[in-house]
Design an enzyme around this catalytic site. Sequence first.
Site, mmCIF file in Angstrom:
data_model
loop_
_atom_site.group_PDB
_atom_site.id
_atom_site.type_symbol
_atom_site.label_atom_id
_atom_site.label_comp_id
_atom_site.label_asym_id
_atom_site.label_seq_id
_atom_site.Cartn_x
_atom_site.Cartn_y
_atom_site.Cartn_z
ATOM 1 N N ASP A 153 0.915 -1.029 0.134
ATOM 2 C CA ASP A 153 -0.053 -0.087 0.084
ATOM 3 C C ASP A 153 0.921 1.325 -0.013
ATOM 4 O O ASP A 153 2.210 0.895 0.017
ATOM 5 C CB ASP A 153 -1.070 -0.020 1.125
ATOM 6 C CG ASP A 153 -2.006 0.849 0.860
ATOM 7 O OD1 ASP A 153 -2.179 1.628 -0.064
ATOM 8 O OD2 ASP A 153 -3.142 0.549 1.513
HETATM 9 C C1 NOJ Z 1 -4.140 3.856 0.164
HETATM 10 C C2 NOJ Z 1 -5.293 2.945 0.323
HETATM 11 O O1 NOJ Z 1 -4.997 2.380 1.612
HETATM 12 C C3 NOJ Z 1 -5.477 1.963 -0.702
HETATM 13 O O2 NOJ Z 1 -6.769 1.248 -0.496
HETATM 14 C C4 NOJ Z 1 -5.255 2.489 -1.961
HETATM 15 O O3 NOJ Z 1 -5.542 1.620 -3.194
HETATM 16 C C5 NOJ Z 1 -4.020 3.174 -2.321
HETATM 17 N N1 NOJ Z 1 -3.762 4.296 -1.189
HETATM 18 C C6 NOJ Z 1 -3.851 3.751 -3.621
HETATM 19 O O4 NOJ Z 1 -4.520 4.910 -3.864
#
Ligand code: NOJ
Length: 754
Positions: free
Chosen positions: A303
Amino acid sequence: MTDHTVSRRAALAGLGGTAVLGTALSAGVLTAPAATATTGTPAGSNAHRARQGKLEQRVSQLLKRMSLAEKLGQLQLVNTEDLAKQALAKTPCGGVFSVVGAAKLNALQKIAVEQTRLGIPLIFGLDVIHGYTTNFPIPLGQASSFDPSVAETDATVSAAEARRSGITWTYAPMMDVTHEPRWGRIAEGDGEDPYLASQFAVAKVHGYQGEDYSAGTKLAACAKHYVAYGGAEGGRDYNTVDVSIQELHNHYLPPFKAAVEAGIATVMAAFNTVAGVPAHANRYTLRDVLKDHYDFDGFVVSDYTGIQELIMHGVAGNGADAAAAGINAGVDMEMVSTNYVDTGKQLLAQGRIRQSEIDDAVRRILRVKFALGLFEHPYVDEAGEVTSVSATARAKARAAGSRCMVLLKNDNALLPLKRTANVAVIGPLATATFDLNGTWSGLGTGANTTPPVTVVEGITAAGASVTTAPGCDIDSADSSGFAAAVSLAQKADVVVLALGESAAMSGEASARSNIGLPGVQEQLLAAIVATKRPVAVVLFNGRPLTLQSTHDTATAILEAWAPGVEAGSAVADVLFGQVNPGGKLPVSFPRAVGQIPIYYNHQNTGRPADPNNKYTSKYLDLPSGPLYEFGFGLSYTTFTVSNIQLSSTKLSRQGGRITVRVDVRNTGDREGDEVVQLYIHDPVASIAQPVRRLRGFNRVTLTAGQTRTVTFTLGTDDVGFYDNQARFLVETGQIEVYAGTSSAADLKATFSVV
Ligand code: NOJ
């Protein structure tokens, strides 16, 4: 329970119950997953094997030609055009996300394909969560339909819109099971039940990827957040999760397992720790469970800065430590932070990571790129870019919107309303637009996102005569608008009161400690109720709310969630009876915040709640149980479920099947939908079992007076469970079966596992 055995498949594999925590999976006691398919040909067929073989050959050939720097580059995911250009000029990165626009993406791709040594195409990611240009209801709303085809339709429409616009990879579906309504990200998932979440996860994978995600209308999907993110303590986003092995396997992992079995291309690691080990450094969950035992052959992406955050978690002293932990654990691609590319060479020289780990990560990423067809078709046809909402997509979003709504109360059959009614549409969400999209909306078109139809517009278009006033803002202490709203209510036949949360109140980093209606909305409701006009509250929210006073005072309550681009029309369809609501709650609604966590599939305890016995598990100041239970939802008609019949009173542990039949009857005077739900309970097992576990549901439409027999099948996979050593057990003994219209179902039968 009289006998204690590992699952049949494990037993057949000659693997047994000697596993210990942490290594249990290496002992091989989990059931074997189905083969992962990345092409349309059935897994296991000769054609499939040939295609797979060819793809693997191409991956190997390319891998052989790559330098270490080029390999490490593939492991990097950046999030701006500039960073992509910088990387492509030096060491080409593997992918770019959150950049939209076909021309922009083609320009970047051209550099990657034509101006880098190996010409490896970029993968373009985006959070296409419940729509690209066409916003569908938020995922929690979709789960309320108890109809996975709703999720599949969203995913199919979104995938086509996004792929035609140059996106090739979506960060969806989110499948984090949770007991936490305070957690803002509950809006992005399917609620509290692992079975329901699994069904929706699979539907989304099918919708996004189809049979073959190289198609020009399909995307590589991403199962997130791996794993147990929904267990965040206190519902605070990113927070610690401490979870037992059995809870991990029975509760949080099933949707991921199902998504892998459905052929999902990628998985995203979660921000939380799992029993002290951050998910990004968790070899057990990533390598042992996901890659080895589920046999996942796609890639794992971190993430956002998840690798870098290993330092703040306190398991890495610097970027090199973080990179080593992530690579060793099995995170293949690093999002935003750059520790893999920065320190990979040094780590390899020091022997802290292995060449085989790097090669495996690159191989996985290339595999998905080949399966996407990027080497054959790196560019998108810019003329085909989707920048607006088509009439067809709009119609699908409208149908989905109403199908996801849940009728929570309807005294005196206030709903459906007559189209001739004088309706005062009051409330801070009466003329709201983008708030009706909920979290993650409009990413495809940015500032040009089409605003959703408002409630006032929808009700006006239905033919009613409408007056409107907000009464108050969503979240302020100002009640100066009450008087105008009350005066409109007094002149109306009926009040539609549009209450709830703003879009920003749920989603990432949007935990709330108080989950009542924000601001002075409850006071507004009280002022409107005092006019003695009938009041239908329509709720727009991204989480369960505490609704006791709303429940006590409103005449009717319709839970609309965040319905998306056709919000107001879908609300009007339900309010005027064009659509008879048939959604059910995918999550329990607590009476008060102090009851959290409250969920239907809890264990019994040694002292189950008993109102007549003080020394039982309950609160002194609240009735037991939620305000609205999991699976609850009303209709404009009524139903009975009766006549439960089992095909046998015995289920063989050696892979038997039992058919459960029940009759569902529409006992009212209009057509409507009922979701017939099947739960089981294992009353005596080697570890305490949930009092109910959903194992089947079927949403059926019945005309007035019609009866239908609904059939469910139960097998060993349904009655088995994971123990605290991650062994899947199918134990002999009695199983109770409950069928009905919510998790409070009491129509019961029993059979024995023998
Ligand atoms: C953080 C989030 O937790 C995740 O769900 C998301 O896909 C990513 N950022 C990318 O935007």
